[in-house]
Write a protein that holds these residues in place. Structure first.
Motif, PDB file in Angstrom:
ATOM      1  N   TYR A  50      10.451   3.152  15.668  1.00  8.14           N
ATOM      2  CA  TYR A  50      11.441   4.225  14.867  1.00  8.14           C
ATOM      3  C   TYR A  50      10.784   4.478  13.402  1.00  8.14           C
ATOM      4  N   HIS A  51      10.265   3.486  12.763  1.00  6.71           N
ATOM      5  CA  HIS A  51       9.856   3.772  11.373  1.00  6.71           C
ATOM      6  C   HIS A  51       8.582   4.315  11.311  1.00  6.71           C
ATOM      7  N   LEU A  52       7.640   4.150  12.283  1.00 10.37           N
ATOM      8  CA  LEU A  52       6.356   4.829  12.390  1.00 10.37           C
ATOM      9  C   LEU A  52       6.677   6.346  12.546  1.00 10.37           C
ATOM     10  N   ALA A  87      13.947   0.568   3.795  1.00 11.78           N
ATOM     11  CA  ALA A  87      13.710  -0.179   5.102  1.00 11.78           C
ATOM     12  C   ALA A  87      12.626  -0.946   5.271  1.00 11.78           C
ATOM     13  N   HIS A  88      11.672  -1.091   4.414  1.00  8.25           N
ATOM     14  CA  HIS A  88      10.660  -2.011   4.564  1.00  8.25           C
ATOM     15  C   HIS A  88      11.304  -3.675   4.182  1.00  8.25           C
ATOM     16  N   THR A  89      12.063  -3.710   3.344  1.00  8.71           N
ATOM     17  CA  THR A  89      12.939  -4.925   2.958  1.00  8.71           C
ATOM     18  C   THR A  89      13.858  -5.273   4.126  1.00  8.71           C
ATOM     19  N   GLU A 130      10.117   7.610   9.151  1.00  3.59           N
ATOM     20  CA  GLU A 130       9.800   7.302   7.694  1.00  3.59           C
ATOM     21  C   GLU A 130       8.396   7.677   7.324  1.00  3.59           C
ATOM     22  N   ASP A 131       7.526   7.062   8.453  1.00  2.37           N
ATOM     23  CA  ASP A 131       6.170   6.882   7.789  1.00  2.37           C
ATOM     24  C   ASP A 131       5.554   8.446   8.213  1.00  2.37           C
ATOM     25  N   GLN A 132       6.001   8.966   9.312  1.00  2.00           N
ATOM     26  CA  GLN A 132       5.672  10.462   9.506  1.00  2.00           C
ATOM     27  C   GLN A 132       5.980  11.171   8.196  1.00  2.00           C
ATOM     28  N   THR A 183       0.686  -1.298   0.079  1.00  2.00           N
ATOM     29  CA  THR A 183       0.047   0.026   0.071  1.00  2.00           C
ATOM     30  C   THR A 183       0.954   1.115  -0.075  1.00  2.00           C
ATOM     31  N   GLU A 184       1.798   1.311   0.779  1.00  2.00           N
ATOM     32  CA  GLU A 184       2.733   2.671   0.992  1.00  2.00           C
ATOM     33  C   GLU A 184       3.592   2.594  -0.247  1.00  2.00           C
ATOM     34  N   GLU A 185       4.114   1.640  -0.562  1.00  2.00           N
ATOM     35  CA  GLU A 185       4.865   1.923  -1.929  1.00  2.00           C
ATOM     36  C   GLU A 185       3.995   1.945  -3.125  1.00  2.00           C
ATOM     37  N   GLU A 194      14.835   4.872  -0.347  1.00  2.00           N
ATOM     38  CA  GLU A 194      15.304   4.736   0.999  1.00  2.00           C
ATOM     39  C   GLU A 194      14.201   3.853   1.840  1.00  2.00           C
ATOM     40  N   HIS A 195      13.007   4.563   1.701  1.00  2.00           N
ATOM     41  CA  HIS A 195      11.589   3.716   2.497  1.00  2.00           C
ATOM     42  C   HIS A 195      11.418   2.353   1.988  1.00  2.00           C
ATOM     43  N   LYS A 196      11.689   1.950   0.634  1.00  2.00           N
ATOM     44  CA  LYS A 196      11.647   0.628   0.398  1.00  2.00           C
ATOM     45  C   LYS A 196      12.506  -0.213   1.123  1.00  2.00           C
TER      46      LYS A 196
HETATM   47 FE   LIG Z   1       6.915   2.335   5.989  1.00  2.00          FE
END
Ligand SMILES: [Fe+2]
Length: 140
Positions: free
Chosen positions: A121-123, A81-83, A126-128, A62-64, A77-79
Motif C-alpha cells: 500500500y505505502h509504496l 506511516a513509517h513509525t 504515500e511513496d508515489q 533518506t525519505e524523511e 502523515e508520511h512520517k
Molecule cells: Fe515512505
C-alpha cells in the motif's frame, strides 16, 4: 525461497536511491518470512529482524531527510506511516526476545503479512505522491 512480497515495476518511483532501498527492504521481508515458515531458530529470526531494522531505518531516514529539506506538505502523515511500520517488526522482535515459544511463529507470520500489506500500500500511495513531488523538485 517462498516470497510474501513480489517486486513489481508498479512500485518504481524513478528515484534511484529510493527504488534500490525499497528492493532491499522487500528482500529482508521475504527472507524473514521464509525463515518464519521454516521455523528457524530464534537467533536467525532476530538477526533478520535486525537486518530489516537496519535497511528500514536507513531508508526512512533518506525519505524523511528529503521531506524536511524540501518542505514536503505531507511530512507528518508520511512520517507517522513509517513509525507504524517500525512498530510492526518491533512487535516481532519483542515476542522473540521475551516470549520465545513456537506459538510466536504464528503471530510473527501474521505480522509479516501485515508488513507486506503495508509495503504494498505505502509504496503505491504515500511513496508515489512523495516521488512525484521529488521528481518536480529535482527537475529544477
Ligand atoms: Fe515512505
Amino acid at each position: 525461497m517462498k516470497e510474501v512480497l513480489k517486486w513489481d515495476d508498479k512500485y518504481l518511483t524513478d528515484i534511484e536511491i529510493i527504488d534500490s532501498q525499497h528492493k532491499k527492504i522487500f528482500k529482508c521481508v521475504n527472507r524473514l518470512f521464509d525463515a518464519l515458515e521454516k521455523l528457524e531458530e530464534k537467533e536467525k529470526i532476530l538477526k533478520l529482524v535486525n537486518c530489516l531494522d537496519f535497511y528500514t531505518t536507513e531508508h526512512f531516514d533518506t525519505e524523511e531527510k528529503y521531506m524536511i529539506e524540501l518542505d514536503y506538505p505531507e511530512y507528518s502523515e508520511h512520517k507517522a506511516a513509517h513509525t507504524h511500520f517500525k512498530h510492526i517488526y518491533e512487535r516481532i522482535k519483542h515476542n522473540y526476545v521475551y516470549k520465545y515459544h513456537k506459538s510466536v511463529y504464528v503471530l510473527a507470520i501474521h505480522l509479516n503479512h501485515t508488513m507486506a500489506d503495508w509495503l504494498d500500500y505505502h509504496l503505491q500511495n504515500e511513496d508515489q505522491r512523495l516521488a512525484e513531488f521529488l521528481r518536480k523538485k529535482f527537475k529544477r
